[in-house]
Design a protein around this motif. Structure first.
Motif, PDB file in Angstrom:
ATOM      1  N   ILE A   1      39.178  44.602  33.965  1.00  0.00           N
ATOM      2  CA  ILE A   1      38.078  43.765  34.491  1.00  0.00           C
ATOM      3  C   ILE A   1      38.470  42.309  34.737  1.00  0.00           C
ATOM      4  O   ILE A   1      37.856  41.651  35.572  1.00  0.00           O
ATOM      5  CB  ILE A   1      36.801  43.818  33.609  1.00  0.00           C
ATOM      6  CG1 ILE A   1      37.032  43.172  32.241  1.00  0.00           C
ATOM      7  CG2 ILE A   1      36.274  45.230  33.480  1.00  0.00           C
ATOM      8  CD1 ILE A   1      35.734  42.895  31.496  1.00  0.00           C
ATOM      9  N   SER A   2      39.471  41.816  34.023  1.00  0.00           N
ATOM     10  CA  SER A   2      39.733  40.368  34.136  1.00  0.00           C
ATOM     11  C   SER A   2      40.020  39.888  35.566  1.00  0.00           C
ATOM     12  O   SER A   2      39.545  38.811  35.943  1.00  0.00           O
ATOM     13  CB  SER A   2      40.809  39.911  33.156  1.00  0.00           C
ATOM     14  OG  SER A   2      41.966  40.658  33.329  1.00  0.00           O
ATOM     15  N   PRO A   3      40.738  40.676  36.401  1.00  0.00           N
ATOM     16  CA  PRO A   3      40.942  40.162  37.774  1.00  0.00           C
ATOM     17  C   PRO A   3      39.642  40.135  38.583  1.00  0.00           C
ATOM     18  O   PRO A   3      39.566  39.476  39.610  1.00  0.00           O
ATOM     19  CB  PRO A   3      41.914  41.176  38.396  1.00  0.00           C
ATOM     20  CG  PRO A   3      42.438  42.006  37.278  1.00  0.00           C
ATOM     21  CD  PRO A   3      41.412  41.962  36.201  1.00  0.00           C
ATOM     22  N   ARG A   4      38.630  40.872  38.109  1.00  0.00           N
ATOM     23  CA  ARG A   4      37.378  40.939  38.872  1.00  0.00           C
ATOM     24  C   ARG A   4      36.335  39.945  38.379  1.00  0.00           C
ATOM     25  O   ARG A   4      35.226  39.887  38.919  1.00  0.00           O
ATOM     26  CB  ARG A   4      36.818  42.375  38.788  1.00  0.00           C
ATOM     27  CG  ARG A   4      37.720  43.388  39.492  1.00  0.00           C
ATOM     28  CD  ARG A   4      37.511  44.790  38.982  1.00  0.00           C
ATOM     29  NE  ARG A   4      36.180  45.298  39.264  1.00  0.00           N
ATOM     30  CZ  ARG A   4      35.648  46.372  38.672  1.00  0.00           C
ATOM     31  NH1 ARG A   4      36.343  47.041  37.785  1.00  0.00           N
ATOM     32  NH2 ARG A   4      34.442  46.768  38.985  1.00  0.00           N
ATOM     33  N   LEU A   5      36.651  39.198  37.341  1.00  0.00           N
ATOM     34  CA  LEU A   5      35.655  38.245  36.820  1.00  0.00           C
ATOM     35  C   LEU A   5      35.570  37.035  37.727  1.00  0.00           C
ATOM     36  O   LEU A   5      36.601  36.456  38.077  1.00  0.00           O
ATOM     37  CB  LEU A   5      36.034  37.785  35.408  1.00  0.00           C
ATOM     38  CG  LEU A   5      36.012  38.830  34.292  1.00  0.00           C
ATOM     39  CD1 LEU A   5      36.445  38.196  32.981  1.00  0.00           C
ATOM     40  CD2 LEU A   5      34.628  39.448  34.140  1.00  0.00           C
TER      41      LEU A   5
END
Lengths: 84, 215
Positions: A67-71
């Protein structure tokens, strides 16, 4: 007291029923309702045995990597810099 | 002498502090929350969706939504409960969407006259295995999974949240977007349907165990 309805016994088992004391007193004297309650208990106990597959070691880290790249970028406000 | 910097995990002992740091722009603080709560959310999501792939997607989406809505999170609330509720909301939307896609693809629309979701228990296929064979616990588990999958999304959500998540009726009502009395009724209906579908097998198993003949 008349036999409690199925709905009342399920709610009693769930801890939600109103008039719990009345139902408890009835249960003390009624083998039929005791057996009914035991069947509800047995069903819920059986459902508790359905296994949930383990997501594996480091699952939390994996979720973070996904998820971190999509935050979205969180915008800082001027007052953030005034905090101690 | 070089001072050791405390790790993010130890410096962010409570969820409330992690939320505060995240809101101030510290993404690593949100990582702590994800790592701390993802297993719990996964267990809920698996029980809701019934499969690992969907459960993992629900977990990711729940944390993404939590991050986006974090400014709406009340500081005194419990982050674990909050993200759990977001996951429940997303799961129910996803199950409804899937059910609707499945019925559009293969079957005519399944709605009762009043427009509510149809009772799918009536669609249990004939030719189910005999009770003797279902006495085997593996088959009982299969049967239980099938019975759960035949609940409506609202019933499954209510059952999972109540019996496995220990959620209160108000929390369930919030996830179902219904009144508390409707939520109570949904919990009741879910148990009633599961009894109808499973009791013959659960009783049979209990009898077999009592007689020492369980397989």
């Amino acid at each position: 007291m008349k036999h409690p309805k199925e709905e009342e016994l399920i709610a009693y088992q769930d801890g939600e029923a109103t008039g719990r004391e009345t139902i408890a007193t009835h249960l003390g004297d009624c083998p039929e309702c005791q057996a009914e309650l035991a069947r509800i208990d047995a069903l819920l106990a059986a459902l508790n045995t359905i296994p949930v597959p383990e997501p594996g070691e480091g699952y939390g880290q994996r979720v973070w990597q996904q998820i971190s790249p999509r935050l979205p970028q969180r915008r800082s406000h001027w007052w953030d810099f005034t905090l101690p | 002498m070089k001072r050791m910097r405390p790790s993010v995990e130890t410096s962010i002992e409570s969820d409330a502090i992690a939320v505060e740091h995240t809101l101030a722009g510290d993404r690593d603080a949100f990582r702590v929350l994800v790592e701390r709560h993802s297993r719990n959310v996964y267990r809920l999501a698996y029980r809701m969706t019934g499969n690992q792939h969907d459960a993992e997607e629900v977990v990711q989406e729940a944390f993404l939504r939590a991050y986006q809505k974090l400014s709406q999170f009340a500081a005194r609330a419990n982050f674990g409960t909050w993200v759990y509720r977001i996951a429940a909301n997303y799961s129910i939307d996803r199950m409804r969407q899937k059910k609707s896609e499945d019925s559009n693809r293969a079957l005519p629309p399944r709605e009762t006259e009043d427009g509510t979701e149809m009772d799918l228990m009536s669609t249990v296929p004939d030719g189910a295995p005999s009770p003797e064979r279902l006495a085997q616990s593996g088959q009982l588990a299969t049967h239980m999974r099938r019975a759960l999958s035949q609940l409506t999304p609202a019933e499954r959500t209510a059952f999972v949240m109540r019996h496995w998540g220990g959620s209160g009726i108000e929390e369930i009502a919030d996830a179902l977007k219904s009144s508390t009395s409707a939520a109570k009724n949904t919990v009741f209906r879910s148990v009633q349907k599961l009894r109808k579908a499973l009791e013959p097998f659960v009783e049979r198993r209990g009898q077999a165990r009592a007689m020492g003949t369980e397989l």
